[in-house]
Write a protein that holds these residues in place. Sequence first.
Motif, PDB file in Angstrom:
ATOM      1  N   VAL A 121       0.866  -1.178   0.000  1.00 54.76           N
ATOM      2  CA  VAL A 121       0.000   0.000   0.000  1.00 54.76           C
ATOM      3  C   VAL A 121       0.900   1.225   0.000  1.00 54.76           C
ATOM      4  O   VAL A 121       1.822   1.324   0.810  1.00 54.76           O
ATOM      5  N   ALA A 122       0.644   2.154  -0.905  1.00 56.69           N
ATOM      6  CA  ALA A 122       1.406   3.405  -0.956  1.00 56.69           C
ATOM      7  C   ALA A 122       0.450   4.576  -0.771  1.00 56.69           C
ATOM      8  O   ALA A 122      -0.538   4.693  -1.492  1.00 56.69           O
ATOM      9  N   CYS A 123       0.737   5.412   0.209  1.00 54.05           N
ATOM     10  CA  CYS A 123      -0.083   6.585   0.509  1.00 54.05           C
ATOM     11  C   CYS A 123       0.579   7.802  -0.119  1.00 54.05           C
ATOM     12  O   CYS A 123       1.697   8.158   0.245  1.00 54.05           O
ATOM     13  N   CYS A 124      -0.103   8.433  -1.072  1.00 54.20           N
ATOM     14  CA  CYS A 124       0.427   9.605  -1.753  1.00 54.20           C
ATOM     15  C   CYS A 124      -0.001  10.839  -0.983  1.00 54.20           C
ATOM     16  O   CYS A 124      -1.194  11.066  -0.785  1.00 54.20           O
ATOM     17  N   VAL A 125       0.966  11.620  -0.535  1.00 55.66           N
ATOM     18  CA  VAL A 125       0.657  12.804   0.261  1.00 55.66           C
ATOM     19  C   VAL A 125       1.109  14.058  -0.474  1.00 55.66           C
ATOM     20  O   VAL A 125       2.126  14.064  -1.147  1.00 55.66           O
ATOM     21  N   GLY A 126       0.316  15.104  -0.322  1.00 61.11           N
ATOM     22  CA  GLY A 126       0.636  16.407  -0.903  1.00 61.11           C
ATOM     23  C   GLY A 126       1.006  17.372   0.201  1.00 61.11           C
ATOM     24  O   GLY A 126       1.518  16.979   1.251  1.00 61.11           O
ATOM     25  N   ASP A 127       0.693  18.638  -0.027  1.00 63.68           N
ATOM     26  CA  ASP A 127       1.082  19.683   0.914  1.00 63.68           C
ATOM     27  C   ASP A 127       0.060  19.938   2.023  1.00 63.68           C
ATOM     28  O   ASP A 127       0.352  20.634   2.980  1.00 63.68           O
ATOM     29  N   ASP A 128      -1.136  19.388   1.912  1.00 62.69           N
ATOM     30  CA  ASP A 128      -2.188  19.579   2.918  1.00 62.69           C
ATOM     31  C   ASP A 128      -1.968  18.598   4.067  1.00 62.69           C
ATOM     32  O   ASP A 128      -2.136  17.382   3.911  1.00 62.69           O
ATOM     33  N   ASP A 129      -1.575  19.113   5.237  1.00 61.53           N
ATOM     34  CA  ASP A 129      -1.259  18.244   6.376  1.00 61.53           C
ATOM     35  C   ASP A 129      -2.442  17.408   6.837  1.00 61.53           C
ATOM     36  O   ASP A 129      -2.284  16.236   7.180  1.00 61.53           O
ATOM     37  N   GLY A 130      -3.641  17.985   6.840  1.00 58.28           N
ATOM     38  CA  GLY A 130      -4.827  17.239   7.269  1.00 58.28           C
ATOM     39  C   GLY A 130      -5.128  16.090   6.329  1.00 58.28           C
ATOM     40  O   GLY A 130      -5.394  14.962   6.768  1.00 58.28           O
ATOM     41  N   ALA A 131      -5.089  16.357   5.021  1.00 59.11           N
ATOM     42  CA  ALA A 131      -5.336  15.301   4.032  1.00 59.11           C
ATOM     43  C   ALA A 131      -4.245  14.242   4.096  1.00 59.11           C
ATOM     44  O   ALA A 131      -4.526  13.047   3.966  1.00 59.11           O
ATOM     45  N   ALA A 132      -3.007  14.657   4.308  1.00 59.66           N
ATOM     46  CA  ALA A 132      -1.894  13.701   4.396  1.00 59.66           C
ATOM     47  C   ALA A 132      -2.094  12.767   5.586  1.00 59.66           C
ATOM     48  O   ALA A 132      -1.922  11.550   5.468  1.00 59.66           O
ATOM     49  N   ALA A 133      -2.473  13.312   6.729  1.00 53.72           N
ATOM     50  CA  ALA A 133      -2.681  12.497   7.928  1.00 53.72           C
ATOM     51  C   ALA A 133      -3.826  11.512   7.712  1.00 53.72           C
ATOM     52  O   ALA A 133      -3.726  10.336   8.097  1.00 53.72           O
ATOM     53  N   ARG A 134      -4.925  11.954   7.076  1.00 45.39           N
ATOM     54  CA  ARG A 134      -6.059  11.057   6.805  1.00 45.39           C
ATOM     55  C   ARG A 134      -5.664   9.949   5.833  1.00 45.39           C
ATOM     56  O   ARG A 134      -6.045   8.789   6.000  1.00 45.39           O
ATOM     57  N   THR A 135      -4.889  10.303   4.820  1.00 46.80           N
ATOM     58  CA  THR A 135      -4.453   9.334   3.820  1.00 46.80           C
ATOM     59  C   THR A 135      -3.576   8.263   4.460  1.00 46.80           C
ATOM     60  O   THR A 135      -3.756   7.064   4.220  1.00 46.80           O
TER      61      THR A 135
END
Length: 163
Positions: A47-61
């Motif tokens: 499983v690979a979680c792609c994270v961007g610059d939004d900290d909230g979205a990154a934490a949820r992902t």
Amino acid sequence: LPVADAEGRPAGIVRAVALVDDLRTAVDGEGPADGPHPAPDGPHRHVACCVGDDDGAAARTVALGASLRALGPGRMSVVHAVATPAAPAGGARARVAALAGPAGADPVLLTGEPAVAIAAWARSAGVDLLVVAPRRGPVAGAVLGSVSRRLAHGAPCSVLLAR
């Protein structure tokens, strides 16, 4: 709400991922995608979680990816792509490591056009599920953010859009 289908796979997730697989095309028209990704017999192996610059979205992902990873053996990566090598990679590297560490994931920092770099890395790393949080709002994208939309249509593996 059923937690798993008859084969023991997470019920809604497998169906949603299969729909995305059926719609997938190549990223940037680079040729046909390598065909539908078969549904796994058990939990996803990488499983690979792609994270961007939004900290909230990154934490949820990352949290969603970790919960899927916990369903069985395998590995997890936290992936971030910066458009150019000149982008401030030091801060991005530390941020990805900070997100990956508590989840027991491998931090991955890529350079290049994000959707293309992530798709190429996913193919070479044997990823079978990308977890991506699309951007929200009319300016960020009509329905999905640019990177998440392109991955949903052109990734070499299944893509789960995390809201």
